[in-house]
Write a protein that holds these residues in place. Sequence first.
Motif, short mmCIF file in Angstrom:
data_model
loop_
_atom_site.label_atom_id
_atom_site.label_comp_id
_atom_site.label_asym_id
_atom_site.label_seq_id
_atom_site.Cartn_x
_atom_site.Cartn_y
_atom_site.Cartn_z
N GLY A 174 0.66 -1.07 0.11
CA GLY A 174 -0.13 -0.05 0.04
C GLY A 174 0.82 1.06 0.03
O GLY A 174 0.35 2.41 -0.66
N TRP A 175 1.90 1.06 0.67
CA TRP A 175 2.97 2.37 0.56
C TRP A 175 3.15 2.85 -0.93
O TRP A 175 3.72 3.80 -0.97
CB TRP A 175 4.27 1.75 1.30
N LEU A 176 3.31 1.95 -1.91
CA LEU A 176 3.46 2.26 -3.35
C LEU A 176 2.59 2.80 -4.11
O LEU A 176 2.63 3.05 -5.35
CB LEU A 176 4.44 1.32 -3.79
N ARG A 177 1.39 2.83 -3.52
CA ARG A 177 0.25 3.01 -4.43
C ARG A 177 -0.10 4.47 -4.90
O ARG A 177 0.73 5.26 -4.31
CB ARG A 177 -1.38 2.82 -3.58
N ASP A 178 -0.62 4.64 -6.06
CA ASP A 178 -0.69 6.22 -6.52
C ASP A 178 -1.33 6.92 -5.65
O ASP A 178 -2.61 6.38 -5.01
CB ASP A 178 -1.41 5.87 -7.95
N GLY A 179 -1.09 7.85 -5.25
CA GLY A 179 -1.63 8.88 -4.07
C GLY A 179 -2.96 9.33 -4.92
O GLY A 179 -3.92 9.74 -3.75
N ASP A 180 -3.10 9.20 -5.92
CA ASP A 180 -4.80 9.55 -6.47
C ASP A 180 -5.55 8.34 -6.48
O ASP A 180 -7.01 8.89 -6.69
CB ASP A 180 -4.48 10.41 -7.96
N ASP A 181 -5.16 7.14 -6.05
CA ASP A 181 -6.05 6.24 -6.16
C ASP A 181 -7.00 6.50 -4.91
O ASP A 181 -6.90 7.14 -3.92
CB ASP A 181 -5.42 4.87 -5.73
N ARG A 182 -8.24 5.94 -5.15
CA ARG A 182 -9.17 5.82 -3.95
C ARG A 182 -9.43 4.72 -3.06
O ARG A 182 -9.40 3.54 -3.73
CB ARG A 182 -10.74 6.49 -4.53
#
Length: 243
Positions: A174-182
Amino acid sequence: MRTVADVLAGFRSLPVADIHTVLDGGKALILAPHPDDESLGCGGFIASACIAGHAPIVVILTDGAASHPGSRQCPPARLRAVREAEARDAVARLGLPPDNLIFLRHADTGLPASGPDFETACNNIAMIAHTTGCALLVAPWHGDPHCDHQAAALMAAAVAARGRLRLLSYPVWGWLRDGDDRVGEARHGGYRLDITDHLSAKQHAIAAHVSQYGGLITDSPAGFQLPPALLAVFEAPFEVFIE
């Protein structure tokens, strides 16, 4: 729904706590989807708890044998043995007694998220928690973008609800997910566990998972390799546990 950037910022601003506060008097059962997740997400927790005299139970849910598809050098049966040996080495470096490590050997990328196999897995986890006297369940965050991590989160929620266990979640991918993901994440509590004194042991444990660094198994072009960006995340002197 909240953005991942907002959620991760919240994780990074959780109050700092020591292992006694995080455990709150309970013995922990840690669920790791694959061999290496226990060191990446919870290495400091494991080392801290062992030093404090409250060694957790670590349950590795899948066999990790899908990490190097097509390898003749290390076909699935051999790869499973390699990854289990690496996990034993890793937790030993954290001070965990060997009998506190359990392998459930579900198929890598095939951890059930529903149905009869899911129920069987939940029953096995609940039995382990009961027989080892664990009151705290520690499992992956539901926002980790990997099917096995998400299935493990569902299992943990089901087992915790049925057994009235306290539940903490830890992020890995989860630390590497795109910040714009919901992500469907309610406002949360939790802790940043101070692992300053155990960071070296954690790094040593992560390094024990040699097959995941790309140099041990060389005949699988699609073979998994721990990305530098993820390893950099776990150089921090804290681990996040969401409540």
